[in-house]
Motif scaffolding. Structure first.
Motif, PDB file in Angstrom:
ATOM      1  N   LEU A  33       7.013   6.361  -4.775  1.00 23.60           N
ATOM      2  CA  LEU A  33       6.621   6.932  -6.069  1.00 23.60           C
ATOM      3  C   LEU A  33       5.591   6.081  -6.810  1.00 23.60           C
ATOM      4  CD1 LEU A  33      10.127   8.184  -7.225  1.00 23.60           C
ATOM      5  CD2 LEU A  33       8.177   9.600  -6.518  1.00 23.60           C
ATOM      6  N   THR A  34       5.354   4.857  -6.352  1.00 23.92           N
ATOM      7  CA  THR A  34       4.351   3.984  -6.952  1.00 23.92           C
ATOM      8  C   THR A  34       2.935   4.478  -6.659  1.00 23.92           C
ATOM      9  OG1 THR A  34       5.835   2.089  -6.724  1.00 23.92           O
ATOM     10  CG2 THR A  34       3.513   1.593  -7.019  1.00 23.92           C
ATOM     11  N   PHE A  35       2.766   5.132  -5.524  1.00 23.79           N
ATOM     12  CA  PHE A  35       1.443   5.601  -5.118  1.00 23.79           C
ATOM     13  C   PHE A  35       1.011   6.823  -5.922  1.00 23.79           C
ATOM     14  CE2 PHE A  35       2.881   3.224  -1.482  1.00 23.79           C
ATOM     15  CZ  PHE A  35       1.732   2.649  -0.963  1.00 23.79           C
ATOM     16  N   GLU A  36      -0.243   6.803  -6.353  1.00 21.51           N
ATOM     17  CA  GLU A  36      -0.849   7.991  -6.945  1.00 21.51           C
ATOM     18  C   GLU A  36      -1.666   8.677  -5.860  1.00 21.51           C
ATOM     19  OE1 GLU A  36      -2.742   7.370 -10.689  1.00 21.51           O
ATOM     20  OE2 GLU A  36      -1.084   6.151 -11.429  1.00 21.51           O
ATOM     21  N   ALA A  37      -2.080   9.899  -6.107  1.00 23.02           N
ATOM     22  CA  ALA A  37      -2.788  10.708  -5.107  1.00 23.02           C
ATOM     23  C   ALA A  37      -3.973   9.956  -4.516  1.00 23.02           C
ATOM     24  CB  ALA A  37      -3.256  12.012  -5.728  1.00 23.02           C
ATOM     25  N   GLY A  38      -3.967   9.813  -3.175  1.00 21.88           N
ATOM     26  CA  GLY A  38      -5.071   9.192  -2.460  1.00 21.88           C
ATOM     27  C   GLY A  38      -5.182   7.683  -2.620  1.00 21.88           C
ATOM     28  N   GLU A  39      -4.250   7.074  -3.316  1.00 25.12           N
ATOM     29  CA  GLU A  39      -4.323   5.650  -3.619  1.00 25.12           C
ATOM     30  C   GLU A  39      -3.899   4.785  -2.432  1.00 25.12           C
ATOM     31  OE1 GLU A  39      -3.279   3.129  -7.536  1.00 25.12           O
ATOM     32  OE2 GLU A  39      -1.606   4.281  -6.733  1.00 25.12           O
ATOM     33  N   ARG A  40      -4.562   3.642  -2.299  1.00 21.10           N
ATOM     34  CA  ARG A  40      -4.191   2.633  -1.303  1.00 21.10           C
ATOM     35  C   ARG A  40      -3.723   1.397  -2.071  1.00 21.10           C
ATOM     36  NH1 ARG A  40      -8.142   0.839   2.797  1.00 21.10           N
ATOM     37  NH2 ARG A  40      -8.947  -0.201   0.993  1.00 21.10           N
ATOM     38  N   LEU A  41      -2.581   0.864  -1.651  1.00 22.89           N
ATOM     39  CA  LEU A  41      -2.037  -0.317  -2.313  1.00 22.89           C
ATOM     40  C   LEU A  41      -1.673  -1.373  -1.282  1.00 22.89           C
ATOM     41  CD1 LEU A  41       0.434   1.468  -4.773  1.00 22.89           C
ATOM     42  CD2 LEU A  41      -1.804   0.508  -5.348  1.00 22.89           C
ATOM     43  N   ASN A  42      -1.761  -2.643  -1.685  1.00 18.35           N
ATOM     44  CA  ASN A  42      -1.318  -3.716  -0.800  1.00 18.35           C
ATOM     45  C   ASN A  42       0.025  -4.246  -1.294  1.00 18.35           C
ATOM     46  OD1 ASN A  42      -1.801  -5.713  -2.809  1.00 18.35           O
ATOM     47  ND2 ASN A  42      -3.927  -5.910  -2.158  1.00 18.35           N
ATOM     48  N   VAL A  43       0.606  -5.143  -0.526  1.00 21.21           N
ATOM     49  CA  VAL A  43       1.935  -5.675  -0.842  1.00 21.21           C
ATOM     50  C   VAL A  43       1.956  -6.303  -2.234  1.00 21.21           C
ATOM     51  CG1 VAL A  43       3.706  -7.335  -0.151  1.00 21.21           C
ATOM     52  CG2 VAL A  43       2.436  -6.111   1.586  1.00 21.21           C
ATOM     53  N   GLY A  44       0.943  -7.089  -2.545  1.00 20.84           N
ATOM     54  CA  GLY A  44       0.890  -7.769  -3.840  1.00 20.84           C
ATOM     55  C   GLY A  44       0.883  -6.803  -5.008  1.00 20.84           C
ATOM     56  N   GLN A  45       0.115  -5.734  -4.885  1.00 20.11           N
ATOM     57  CA  GLN A  45       0.047  -4.753  -5.967  1.00 20.11           C
ATOM     58  C   GLN A  45       1.404  -4.093  -6.201  1.00 20.11           C
ATOM     59  OE1 GLN A  45      -3.249  -2.712  -4.024  1.00 20.11           O
ATOM     60  NE2 GLN A  45      -4.475  -2.983  -5.892  1.00 20.11           N
ATOM     61  N   ILE A  46       2.105  -3.780  -5.122  1.00 22.85           N
ATOM     62  CA  ILE A  46       3.417  -3.143  -5.247  1.00 22.85           C
ATOM     63  C   ILE A  46       4.434  -4.142  -5.782  1.00 22.85           C
ATOM     64  CG2 ILE A  46       5.283  -2.013  -3.979  1.00 22.85           C
ATOM     65  CD1 ILE A  46       3.041  -0.909  -2.096  1.00 22.85           C
ATOM     66  N   ALA A  47       4.380  -5.381  -5.299  1.00 22.20           N
ATOM     67  CA  ALA A  47       5.316  -6.414  -5.748  1.00 22.20           C
ATOM     68  C   ALA A  47       5.157  -6.686  -7.245  1.00 22.20           C
ATOM     69  CB  ALA A  47       5.133  -7.687  -4.941  1.00 22.20           C
ATOM     70  N   GLU A  48       3.930  -6.580  -7.760  1.00 21.32           N
ATOM     71  CA  GLU A  48       3.667  -6.815  -9.188  1.00 21.32           C
ATOM     72  C   GLU A  48       4.440  -5.865 -10.085  1.00 21.32           C
ATOM     73  OE1 GLU A  48      -0.427  -6.799 -10.399  1.00 21.32           O
ATOM     74  OE2 GLU A  48      -0.966  -8.274  -8.863  1.00 21.32           O
ATOM     75  N   VAL A  49       4.576  -4.619  -9.664  1.00 25.73           N
ATOM     76  CA  VAL A  49       5.252  -3.620 -10.508  1.00 25.73           C
ATOM     77  C   VAL A  49       6.708  -3.425 -10.116  1.00 25.73           C
ATOM     78  CG1 VAL A  49       3.106  -2.415 -11.049  1.00 25.73           C
ATOM     79  CG2 VAL A  49       4.489  -1.669  -9.090  1.00 25.73           C
TER      80      VAL A  49
END
Length: 103
Positions: A33-49
């Motif tokens: 659910l952290t991902f928005e449409a078409g978004e790419r995220l790395n581990v650090g970005q997800i860990a931050e939130v």
């Protein structure tokens, strides 16, 4: 009622089982659910939130990737993850087709 409980799970359902198993964990649901449409995220970005440690986020991302829920791509030292939308749509269409045909 179908009395043949022991029958094999159809091959077309194998990916569905992996998806449901991966999404059976609340933290993996939150990561998805952290991902928005078409978004790419790395581990650090997800860990931050997240409330989770980076290593725990990495573990959950691995489970989601292995189930086909996410795809990954390496860019330099970072690995970026993205929702595997087409795969999920196809898998859930199989569930929907079953519901339409049998229930």
């Amino acid at each position: 009622m179908n009395n043949d409980y022991s029958r094999a799970i159809p091959e077309t359902w194998r990916d569905i089982s992996a998806i449901f198993a991966a999404l059976g964990d609340e933290h993996r649901q939150r990561i998805l659910l952290t991902f928005e449409a078409g978004e790419r995220l790395n581990v650090g970005q997800i860990a931050e939130v997240s409330t989770l440690a980076r290593s725990t986020v990495s573990h959950h991302l691995k489970v989601l990737r292995e189930a086909g829920v996410l795809v990954s791509e390496r860019e330099g030292k970072e690995i970026y993850f993205q929702v595997n939308k087409a795969f999920l749509q196809e898998a859930f269409a199989k569930v929907s087709a079953y519901l339409d045909a049998y229930l």
